[in-house]
Every structure is written in C-alpha cells, then in structure tokens.
Design an enzyme around this catalytic site. Structure first.
Site, mmCIF file in Angstrom:
data_model
loop_
_atom_site.group_PDB
_atom_site.id
_atom_site.type_symbol
_atom_site.label_atom_id
_atom_site.label_comp_id
_atom_site.label_asym_id
_atom_site.label_seq_id
_atom_site.Cartn_x
_atom_site.Cartn_y
_atom_site.Cartn_z
ATOM 1 N N HIS A 75 0.823 -1.214 0.000
ATOM 2 C CA HIS A 75 0.000 0.000 0.000
ATOM 3 C C HIS A 75 0.862 1.272 0.000
ATOM 4 O O HIS A 75 0.342 2.355 -0.239
ATOM 5 C CB HIS A 75 -0.883 -0.010 1.251
ATOM 6 C CG HIS A 75 -2.307 0.414 1.019
ATOM 7 N ND1 HIS A 75 -2.904 0.522 -0.224
ATOM 8 C CD2 HIS A 75 -3.278 0.759 1.913
ATOM 9 C CE1 HIS A 75 -4.154 0.906 -0.082
ATOM 10 N NE2 HIS A 75 -4.413 1.067 1.202
ATOM 11 N N ASN A 125 -9.142 3.297 -0.753
ATOM 12 C CA ASN A 125 -9.594 4.208 0.303
ATOM 13 C C ASN A 125 -8.914 5.578 0.240
ATOM 14 O O ASN A 125 -9.522 6.590 0.593
ATOM 15 C CB ASN A 125 -9.381 3.586 1.682
ATOM 16 C CG ASN A 125 -10.351 2.453 1.932
ATOM 17 O OD1 ASN A 125 -11.442 2.420 1.377
ATOM 18 N ND2 ASN A 125 -9.962 1.505 2.763
ATOM 19 N N ASN A 164 -6.882 6.109 4.613
ATOM 20 C CA ASN A 164 -8.301 6.423 4.431
ATOM 21 C C ASN A 164 -8.658 7.860 4.796
ATOM 22 O O ASN A 164 -9.800 8.261 4.646
ATOM 23 C CB ASN A 164 -9.181 5.434 5.199
ATOM 24 C CG ASN A 164 -8.931 5.453 6.690
ATOM 25 O OD1 ASN A 164 -8.034 6.138 7.173
ATOM 26 N ND2 ASN A 164 -9.718 4.698 7.427
ATOM 27 N N ASP A 222 -0.900 2.683 -5.271
ATOM 28 C CA ASP A 222 -0.920 1.263 -5.610
ATOM 29 C C ASP A 222 -2.227 0.927 -6.327
ATOM 30 O O ASP A 222 -3.245 1.577 -6.117
ATOM 31 C CB ASP A 222 -0.786 0.413 -4.347
ATOM 32 C CG ASP A 222 -1.874 0.715 -3.323
ATOM 33 O OD1 ASP A 222 -1.933 1.870 -2.853
ATOM 34 O OD2 ASP A 222 -2.674 -0.187 -3.011
#
Length: 196
Positions: free
Chosen positions: A20, A122, A76, A101
């Site tokens: 991520h 997110n 997020n 990503d």
C-alpha cells in the site's frame, strides 16, 4: 503555476515495506532526485518538499514549481492532507498528481490517467470526497491481486515479499520517471511512454 504530487501510503515504520506504500516510495524517489529532504508542513498533515521541475529534471533552476508530498494521515484520511495543501497553494484538481498502488494491475505494470472512480481504493475515495472531484491525474503502480480469494485489505497491508523487492524498486523508479514526464510533457506523452 504550482503542481502538487502526492504519494499515497500509511505513516509509520510498520507500514514502510507494504504494498500500500508504493506511492510513498515513488515520492521518496522524487525527493531523492531533487536532492532535498522531507519537511513537516505544519497544519497540513503532510511532509513536503518544494522544488522546481523542468525538462532537465528536478531541483534545477527554471521550470515550474512543484510540491511533492506524503500525507501523515492514514490512507483512508489522505484527503485531509491533500485538501489542506491544495487550499494553501490555491490549486485546482488539474494541478494534482496522485501516485498510488493499484490491485487491478500486475507488478511491472504502470498506468497514467486523469479522472475516474476510486475503484475501492480508500486513499482515492478520501481525496475525491474532500475535493468534491475525481478529476486529477493518477499514476497507478501495479501490485496485483492476492492469490485465490484473499482479502484485499490484508494483501495491500502485507509486506512486499523479498522475491518481489527488485521488481517493486523498478516500478517505483518508473513511476517517478512517469510523474516527471507528465509534468514536463503532458499526459499523452507520459501515457505513450509508460502505460503498460
């Protein structure tokens, strides 16, 4: 006019080698090429580097102003930092490049585009919510999908396997080059050169 380039990721050592965080890694590479070091931007929820970009690269006289950023919020909540930075620099979405990503691309694949949905990401969802628009540039670094029917959240937060680190390093370098091409030559030229 200033550009804002944001590499998405999660802050903290425990996330530094996860799939991520490849957006963070690409931002790190851009900062390295500029010969700069990250500085914490007070009130912005981000680390930033202000430099210039031109045909001959980053950090040299001339060219356009560019702010490279890594949000210090979790993924997020990335939109908080992006909104604060865009407001501070008086920027519209067409001056924003987000590097992130992408599950729908395999490792070794890179895609650039402008606009689109968040595709379950997110960080993108947060940015779209805070900006009220998805009409910004994206540099998407392929990380592939988990094997079988594995959970996407566990996969993206998993560490990059030792066997995959060389490929990830190449992908991050290409993403940084793609950002520079986008900023200096425009989206069609960058897509022609880097979309795979």
């Amino acid at each position: 006019m200033t550009w804002l380039v944001v590499g998405l990721g999660n802050p903290g050592r425990q996330y530094s080698s996860t799939r991520h965080n490849v957006g963070y890694l690409a931002a790190d590479e851009l900062v390295r090429q500029a010969g700069e070091r990250w500085k914490t931007a007070r009130g912005m929820h981000a680390q930033v580097v202000s430099t210039r970009v031109g045909e001959s690269g980053l950090g040299l006289p001339g060219g356009e102003a560019v702010v490279i950023a890594r949000p210090l919020t979790f993924m997020n909540e990335s939109g908080q930092a992006v909104r604060a930075l865009m407001d501070f620099h008086h920027l519209d979405a067409d001056r924003l490049v987000v590097v992130h990503d992408e599950l729908d691309l395999d490792p070794g694949q890179l895609r650039l585009k402008r606009g689109g949905g968040d595709n379950g990401h997110n960080g993108l969802r947060s940015i779209r919510a805070h900006l009220g628009s998805g009409d910004f540039y994206r540099v998407r670094i392929g990380i592939g999908r988990p094997p079988g029917h594995g959970a996407g959240a566990d996969y993206v937060l998993g560490r990059i396997a030792k066997a995959d680190r060389d490929q990830t390093a190449l992908d991050v370098d290409r993403a940084a080059d793609a950002v520079l091409t986008l900023l200096t030559q425009g989206l069609p030229a960058a897509q022609n050169q880097f979309n795979s």
